[in-house]
Design a protein around this motif. Structure first.
Motif, mmCIF file in Angstrom:
data_model
loop_
_atom_site.group_PDB
_atom_site.id
_atom_site.type_symbol
_atom_site.label_atom_id
_atom_site.label_comp_id
_atom_site.label_asym_id
_atom_site.label_seq_id
_atom_site.Cartn_x
_atom_site.Cartn_y
_atom_site.Cartn_z
ATOM 1 N N VAL A 189 0.831 -1.212 0.000
ATOM 2 C CA VAL A 189 0.000 0.000 0.000
ATOM 3 C C VAL A 189 0.865 1.263 0.000
ATOM 4 C CG1 VAL A 189 -1.755 1.312 1.262
ATOM 5 C CG2 VAL A 189 -1.964 -1.172 1.064
ATOM 6 N N PRO A 190 1.900 1.364 0.864
ATOM 7 C CA PRO A 190 2.744 2.558 0.809
ATOM 8 C C PRO A 190 3.379 2.799 -0.560
ATOM 9 C CG PRO A 190 3.139 1.386 2.844
ATOM 10 C CD PRO A 190 2.254 0.507 2.017
ATOM 11 N N ARG A 191 3.740 1.738 -1.276
ATOM 12 C CA ARG A 191 4.323 1.921 -2.610
ATOM 13 C C ARG A 191 3.318 2.581 -3.562
ATOM 14 N NH1 ARG A 191 9.166 -0.693 -3.373
ATOM 15 N NH2 ARG A 191 9.688 -2.136 -1.675
ATOM 16 N N ARG A 192 2.073 2.116 -3.516
ATOM 17 C CA ARG A 192 1.053 2.713 -4.378
ATOM 18 C C ARG A 192 0.815 4.180 -4.003
ATOM 19 N NH1 ARG A 192 -1.509 -2.377 -3.588
ATOM 20 N NH2 ARG A 192 -2.977 -1.479 -2.064
ATOM 21 N N VAL A 193 0.781 4.444 -2.699
ATOM 22 C CA VAL A 193 0.548 5.806 -2.235
ATOM 23 C C VAL A 193 1.694 6.723 -2.654
ATOM 24 C CG1 VAL A 193 0.415 7.261 -0.171
ATOM 25 C CG2 VAL A 193 -0.969 5.190 -0.330
ATOM 26 N N LEU A 194 2.932 6.272 -2.486
ATOM 27 C CA LEU A 194 4.069 7.109 -2.865
ATOM 28 C C LEU A 194 4.103 7.348 -4.372
ATOM 29 C CD1 LEU A 194 6.941 5.845 -0.532
ATOM 30 C CD2 LEU A 194 5.722 8.023 -0.427
ATOM 31 N N ALA A 195 3.649 6.374 -5.154
ATOM 32 C CA ALA A 195 3.566 6.583 -6.600
ATOM 33 C C ALA A 195 2.578 7.709 -6.903
ATOM 34 C CB ALA A 195 3.146 5.295 -7.300
ATOM 35 N N ASP A 196 1.432 7.711 -6.218
ATOM 36 C CA ASP A 196 0.459 8.798 -6.384
ATOM 37 C C ASP A 196 1.046 10.130 -5.932
ATOM 38 O OD1 ASP A 196 -1.429 7.056 -7.359
ATOM 39 O OD2 ASP A 196 -2.544 6.871 -5.472
ATOM 40 N N MET A 197 1.737 10.115 -4.795
ATOM 41 C CA MET A 197 2.324 11.352 -4.281
ATOM 42 C C MET A 197 3.385 11.888 -5.239
ATOM 43 S SD MET A 197 2.507 10.515 -0.189
ATOM 44 C CE MET A 197 3.443 12.004 0.176
ATOM 45 N N GLY A 198 4.085 10.984 -5.940
ATOM 46 C CA GLY A 198 5.044 11.420 -6.938
ATOM 47 C C GLY A 198 4.385 12.195 -8.068
ATOM 48 N N GLU A 199 3.082 11.958 -8.284
ATOM 49 C CA GLU A 199 2.328 12.696 -9.294
ATOM 50 C C GLU A 199 1.671 13.939 -8.699
ATOM 51 O OE1 GLU A 199 -0.447 10.077 -11.135
ATOM 52 O OE2 GLU A 199 1.079 8.621 -11.718
ATOM 53 N N GLY A 200 1.885 14.190 -7.412
ATOM 54 C CA GLY A 200 1.368 15.403 -6.798
ATOM 55 C C GLY A 200 0.233 15.202 -5.826
ATOM 56 N N ILE A 201 -0.236 13.966 -5.632
ATOM 57 C CA ILE A 201 -1.345 13.721 -4.713
ATOM 58 C C ILE A 201 -0.849 13.914 -3.282
ATOM 59 C CG2 ILE A 201 -3.041 12.036 -3.909
ATOM 60 C CD1 ILE A 201 -3.462 13.049 -6.750
ATOM 61 N N ARG A 202 -1.582 14.714 -2.466
ATOM 62 C CA ARG A 202 -1.114 15.068 -1.136
ATOM 63 C C ARG A 202 -2.114 14.772 -0.021
ATOM 64 N NH1 ARG A 202 2.895 14.950 -3.604
ATOM 65 N NH2 ARG A 202 4.487 16.564 -3.872
ATOM 66 N N SER A 203 -3.238 14.125 -0.324
ATOM 67 C CA SER A 203 -4.176 13.782 0.739
ATOM 68 C C SER A 203 -5.078 12.660 0.272
ATOM 69 C CB SER A 203 -5.032 14.993 1.141
ATOM 70 O OG SER A 203 -6.008 15.253 0.143
ATOM 71 N N ALA A 204 -5.777 12.028 1.211
ATOM 72 C CA ALA A 204 -6.715 10.972 0.865
ATOM 73 C C ALA A 204 -7.834 11.520 -0.005
ATOM 74 C CB ALA A 204 -7.275 10.343 2.141
ATOM 75 N N ALA A 205 -8.261 12.763 0.273
ATOM 76 C CA ALA A 205 -9.314 13.373 -0.533
ATOM 77 C C ALA A 205 -8.850 13.544 -1.977
ATOM 78 C CB ALA A 205 -9.712 14.720 0.063
ATOM 79 N N GLU A 206 -7.617 13.982 -2.158
ATOM 80 C CA GLU A 206 -7.093 14.155 -3.508
ATOM 81 C C GLU A 206 -6.939 12.814 -4.213
ATOM 82 O OE1 GLU A 206 -3.527 16.431 -3.363
ATOM 83 O OE2 GLU A 206 -4.506 18.181 -2.481
ATOM 84 N N ARG A 207 -6.626 11.782 -3.461
ATOM 85 C CA ARG A 207 -6.494 10.454 -4.068
ATOM 86 C C ARG A 207 -7.838 9.986 -4.622
ATOM 87 N NH1 ARG A 207 -5.082 4.779 -1.875
ATOM 88 N NH2 ARG A 207 -3.447 4.063 -3.292
ATOM 89 N N ALA A 208 -8.906 10.203 -3.846
ATOM 90 C CA ALA A 208 -10.245 9.859 -4.328
ATOM 91 C C ALA A 208 -10.616 10.738 -5.519
ATOM 92 C CB ALA A 208 -11.262 10.025 -3.206
ATOM 93 N N ALA A 209 -10.227 12.021 -5.458
ATOM 94 C CA ALA A 209 -10.522 12.938 -6.553
ATOM 95 C C ALA A 209 -9.793 12.520 -7.834
ATOM 96 C CB ALA A 209 -10.123 14.352 -6.158
ATOM 97 N N GLN A 210 -8.580 12.031 -7.701
ATOM 98 C CA GLN A 210 -7.825 11.577 -8.871
ATOM 99 C C GLN A 210 -8.558 10.443 -9.575
ATOM 100 O OE1 GLN A 210 -4.364 9.021 -8.367
ATOM 101 N NE2 GLN A 210 -3.151 10.433 -9.615
ATOM 102 N N ARG A 211 -9.082 9.497 -8.800
ATOM 103 C CA ARG A 211 -9.816 8.385 -9.404
ATOM 104 C C ARG A 211 -11.059 8.897 -10.120
ATOM 105 N NH1 ARG A 211 -8.334 5.865 -4.411
ATOM 106 N NH2 ARG A 211 -10.394 6.296 -3.531
ATOM 107 N N TRP A 213 -11.570 11.953 -11.351
ATOM 108 C CA TRP A 213 -11.189 12.727 -12.529
ATOM 109 C C TRP A 213 -10.912 11.803 -13.713
ATOM 110 C CZ3 TRP A 213 -10.802 17.992 -13.448
ATOM 111 C CH2 TRP A 213 -10.198 18.353 -14.662
ATOM 112 N N ARG A 214 -10.174 10.745 -13.469
ATOM 113 C CA ARG A 214 -9.830 9.836 -14.559
ATOM 114 C C ARG A 214 -11.061 9.148 -15.133
ATOM 115 N NH1 ARG A 214 -4.190 7.452 -11.907
ATOM 116 N NH2 ARG A 214 -2.894 9.232 -12.563
ATOM 117 N N SER A 215 -12.072 8.932 -14.285
ATOM 118 C CA SER A 215 -13.305 8.308 -14.773
ATOM 119 C C SER A 215 -14.165 9.279 -15.578
ATOM 120 C CB SER A 215 -14.116 7.771 -13.586
ATOM 121 O OG SER A 215 -14.725 8.838 -12.857
ATOM 122 N N ALA A 216 -13.875 10.582 -15.471
ATOM 123 C CA ALA A 216 -14.692 11.596 -16.146
ATOM 124 C C ALA A 216 -14.299 11.791 -17.605
ATOM 125 C CB ALA A 216 -14.597 12.923 -15.399
ATOM 126 N N GLY A 217 -13.208 11.171 -18.047
ATOM 127 C CA GLY A 217 -12.788 11.283 -19.440
ATOM 128 C C GLY A 217 -12.174 12.625 -19.798
#
Length: 321
Positions: A189-211, A213-217
């Motif tokens: 799990v930390p590896r996946r989270v750090l990969a997201d953080m490498g793209e700029g994700i900085r909170s759990a809310a932003e992580r959910a928002a990223q998912r 956004w990608r579903s919105a096309g």
């Protein structure tokens, strides 16, 4: 006799100012082992908190006294790590289920077992400690990674790892290096989270928002990008930035910020983005989770609005890792 007892009590307080001692230390002070443990019985003036570790008072120990007891149990060169070390480094986000435990690093050759509230981690990579209040702490990146190895929730992991990065206390790269240097136990799990953080994700809310956004096309955005005017004036850091149309999407709620004053800065930042010509929209975190289709529709409409007008001369820089 009362005077003798009082003098002895004063000597103990001077000898053990933390109120915590090992049975062996008390024996060297003149108490027999039998006397030590008799004084720890119900109704006695002391209490045994861990094997061989005695609190020289009755009542509830402080957090510092629990930490000193754990260090005495684990012996010389032991180091506090995990959530407790993060908290003592000034971090405020951590899962409540770990708050009652103390994680301690000890040299690999030492035969000490976890007991009670003390979780012992034998390690061949014992870090040079940072002393705060007389307590040896693992450096912050090590403390964070040791803590998240025991978590399974992606939200818990991203909240714990993102705070020191947000506050400039360490980088994503430093956390990643610490993760790679240790064992692979508990790292999925930390590896996946750090990969997201490498793209700029900085909170759990932003992580959910990223998912979402990608579903919105919609086009791939930048997360936590620095936005400036054409003259170089800093406007703020946008949670989500679509560079080709200068659109900002914020995940706006005090529950995801460090303090109410941070929330106030978010409101002022939104006004600055809008005044500079960016098309701005904000969403509460609970809507991201509960109404993703409705939020996606708003995002698509906002993107079309931004695309329909001339792009203002704003400059953006992607988040630093």
């Amino acid at each position: 006799m009362t005077r003798v007892l009082g003098e002895r009590h004063g000597e103990l307080r001077r000898a053990f100012p933390t109120g915590v001692a090992t049975a062996r230390q008390l024996a060297m002070f003149g108490f027999t082992e039998r006397t030590v443990y008799r004084r720890c019985l119900d109704g006695g003036p002391w209490q045994r908190i861990l094997p061989g570790i005695v609190l020289l008072f009755t009542g509830t120990p402080t957090r510092d006294q629990l930490v000193f007891a754990a260090l005495l149990l684990c012996g010389a060169d032991s180091v506090i790590t995990g959530v407790e070390a993060c908290r003592r480094h000034g971090m405020r986000r951590s899962p409540s289920r770990l708050h009652d435990e103390l994680e301690v690093l000890v040299p690999h050759h030492r035969q000490v077992r976890s007991v009670g509230f003390v979780q012992v981690q034998r390690t061949e990579r014992l870090p040079a400690p940072i002393s705060k209040g007389g307590i040896p702490l693992a450096p912050l990146p090590r403390a964070c990674i040791d803590a998240v190895r025991r978590l399974r929730s992606g939200s818990d992991v991203v909240e714990l790892l993102s705070e020191p990065v947000q506050r400039g206390r360490c980088t994503v790269a430093e956390l990643g290096a610490e993760l790679e240097a240790g064992s692979r136990r508990g790292t999925a799990v930390p590896r996946r989270v750090l990969a997201d953080m490498g793209e700029g994700i900085r909170s759990a809310a932003e992580r959910a928002a990223q998912r979402l956004w990608r579903s919105a096309g919609l086009p791939e955005p930048w997360w936590n990008a620095e936005i400036r005017t054409a003259d170089g004036e800093f406007l703020g850091i946008a949670d989500c930035w679509v560079d080709d149309v200068a659109m900002v999407w914020e995940i706006e709620s005090t529950e995801w910020h460090l303090s109410p004053s941070d929330h106030d800065r978010t409101v002022r930042r939104a006004a600055g983005f809008t005044a500079a010509g960016a098309v701005y929209t904000a969403t509460k975190p609970n809507r991201v989770l509960r109404e993703p289709e409705a939020v996606a529709a708003v995002l698509r409409a906002t993107y079309e609005q931004a695309r329909a007008r001339p792009r203002p001369p704003l400059r953006a820089t992607p988040a630093r890792s």
